[in-house]
Write an enzyme that holds these catalytic residues in place. Structure first.
Site, PDB file in Angstrom:
ATOM      1  N   ARG A 207       0.838  -1.187  -0.043  1.00 31.05           N
ATOM      2  CA  ARG A 207       0.079   0.045   0.140  1.00 31.05           C
ATOM      3  C   ARG A 207       0.957   1.307  -0.114  1.00 31.05           C
ATOM      4  NH1 ARG A 207      -1.852  -3.714   3.858  1.00 31.05           N
ATOM      5  NH2 ARG A 207      -4.194  -4.415   3.275  1.00 31.05           N
ATOM      6  N   LYS A 232      -1.786  -1.721   7.665  1.00 34.17           N
ATOM      7  CA  LYS A 232      -3.474  -1.663   8.001  1.00 34.17           C
ATOM      8  C   LYS A 232      -4.100  -2.317   8.887  1.00 34.17           C
ATOM      9  CE  LYS A 232      -7.889  -0.999   5.257  1.00 34.17           C
ATOM     10  NZ  LYS A 232      -8.251  -1.033   3.677  1.00 34.17           N
ATOM     11  N   HIS A 300      -3.726   3.144  -6.089  1.00 36.47           N
ATOM     12  CA  HIS A 300      -4.090   1.945  -5.542  1.00 36.47           C
ATOM     13  C   HIS A 300      -4.312   0.873  -6.518  1.00 36.47           C
ATOM     14  CE1 HIS A 300      -4.942  -0.289  -1.640  1.00 36.47           C
ATOM     15  NE2 HIS A 300      -6.095  -0.933  -2.427  1.00 36.47           N
ATOM     16  N   ARG A 303      -1.300  -1.629  -6.682  1.00 40.30           N
ATOM     17  CA  ARG A 303      -1.450  -2.756  -5.705  1.00 40.30           C
ATOM     18  C   ARG A 303      -2.346  -3.940  -6.317  1.00 40.30           C
ATOM     19  NH1 ARG A 303      -1.539  -4.961  -0.556  1.00 40.30           N
ATOM     20  NH2 ARG A 303      -3.519  -5.409   0.398  1.00 40.30           N
ATOM     21  N   HIS A 326      -3.421  -9.332   2.958  1.00 40.40           N
ATOM     22  CA  HIS A 326      -5.017  -9.609   3.098  1.00 40.40           C
ATOM     23  C   HIS A 326      -5.149 -10.643   4.161  1.00 40.40           C
ATOM     24  CE1 HIS A 326      -4.733  -8.022  -0.909  1.00 40.40           C
ATOM     25  NE2 HIS A 326      -6.094  -7.088  -0.554  1.00 40.40           N
ATOM     26  N   TYR A 335      -9.253  -8.588  -5.314  1.00 38.80           N
ATOM     27  CA  TYR A 335      -8.124  -7.933  -5.974  1.00 38.80           C
ATOM     28  C   TYR A 335      -7.647  -8.689  -7.363  1.00 38.80           C
ATOM     29  CZ  TYR A 335      -7.618  -4.159  -2.626  1.00 38.80           C
ATOM     30  OH  TYR A 335      -7.671  -3.391  -1.834  1.00 38.80           O
TER      31      TYR A 335
END
Length: 357
Positions: A207, A232, A300, A303, A326, A335
């Site tokens: 990120r 995150k 983003h 990513r 994740h 994703y």
């Protein structure tokens, strides 16, 4: 037995004094309302289910959100703090005058529907995900008020309404021609950090916040790994580096203009306090992508592209999750939009192997 008295302002005040319970009082416009309230309250006391609601009846949503922003929000990440302050402003604008006890599922559902039909600053409807996150903040406020603040709320009204769907997520991919155009523009910029940051994002799937806060001791170019500590989901992880990513980090670490007192890999200009923060890339990135003809491409999305390429390379979901960070396979699948043409090539290869067997 409750005492019902008329006040000098012509209202009616009910006072309940019961052994084992604190004295409570409430004022009403009519004597009948005072009597009904007193009867219900005494009955709840007898049955042992009475909850003191006066605090939640006095506290407005605006006051509750201000307390939440002061007590709860500072414990979260800076990006989350900024986001919650913005969401709180919207909630206060629409519902701030209601008391916590007065907000019903119906009122909150009306707020949801109104927000979903509201145009944003860009002339587009507010996204369902934005409204969902606003409701998530409101719902957590009620959870905190019930469990920690002791405001006497009997239930969380946000739990009883439908939440907008977060949607399918973006599936914007970057093809080889677009990649060439984009990095050709990025390399033209006077500051090479912009190209290095974008290259690291595309090669590693990290990120932007993870990249920009990197310090030199987190990058091991010999072992070709980056150690992330501030993520995150608050879980540290090791990110392996491709040869291309390693080369980008080598150039960044050997940046000849790096100040001696700055440990950030990607550093910005000094602030008013004289200290350097992370490199501010957003404005320059927006200019570069437009110049490359990629107006609809977000940072983003790099990513997204990186994670999709890892899947296409044959890595398992567990291996990709270890790299990308994740926590759930459901989030990871959002994703990993595989190109249909790549799947066709794989199917052809399978058929060829079968025919030779």
């Amino acid at each position: 037995m409750a005492t019902i008295v008329k006040t000098p302002s012509a209202t009616w005040k009910a006072v309940i004094r019961k052994s084992g319970w604190p004295t409570i009082a409430k004022t009403f416009r009519t004597k009948r309302d005072a009597q009904d309230w007193a009867r219900r309250t005494e009955d709840e006391m007898v049955r042992g289910v009475y909850i003191q609601r006066s605090a939640s009846e006095r506290m407005t949503l605006e006051a509750a959100l201000q307390r939440y922003l002061a007590d709860i929000t500072p414990t979260k990440k800076p990006s989350t703090q900024k986001s919650e302050r913005q969401k709180a402003t919207t909630l206060i604008e629409h519902l701030g005058k209601y008391s916590l006890a007065a907000l019903t599922p119906e009122l909150i559902a009306n707020y949801r529907d109104k927000r979903l039909n509201t145009l944003g600053r860009r002339g587009q409807l507010i996204s369902p995900n934005t409204v969902r996150l606003e409701l998530a903040l409101l719902g957590h406020l009620y959870t905190v008020a019930i469990q920690e603040w002791g405001l006497g709320l009997t239930y969380n009204p946000v739990q009883n309404i439908r939440k907008p769907s977060p949607g399918e997520g973006r599936n914007r991919r970057l093809n080889s021609d677009e990649e060439k155009r984009l990095f050709a523009v990025l390399r033209q910029h006077s500051n090479p950090m912009l190209a290095w940051i974008a290259r690291v994002a595309l090669e590693t799937g990290m990120r932007s916040s993870e990249i920009l806060t990197l310090t030199r001791n987190q990058v091991d170019v010999k072992r070709r790994v980056v150690r992330l500590t501030d993520t995150k989901n608050n879980e540290a992880r090791l990110v392996p580096l491709t040869q291309v990513a390693t080369e980008a980090f080598k150039q960044a670490l050997n940046n000849p203009v790096r100040p001696l007192d700055c440990d950030l890999v990607f550093f910005g200009e000094p602030g008013q306090d004289g200290k350097r923060g992370p490199y501010a890339y957003t404005k320059l990135w927006n200019q570069a992508k437009k110049q490359a003809g990629l107006d609809d491409f977000r940072f983003h999305d790099l990513r997204h592209e990186a994670v999709s390429r890892l899947v296409e390379a044959g890595l398992s979901d567990q291996q990709v999750a270890a790299i990308s960070g994740h926590k759930s396979m459901q989030m990871l699948r959002r994703y990993t939009h595989l190109r249909a043409e790549d799947l066709v090539d794989q199917l052809d290869a399978i058929e060829q192997r079968r025919s030779k067997a």
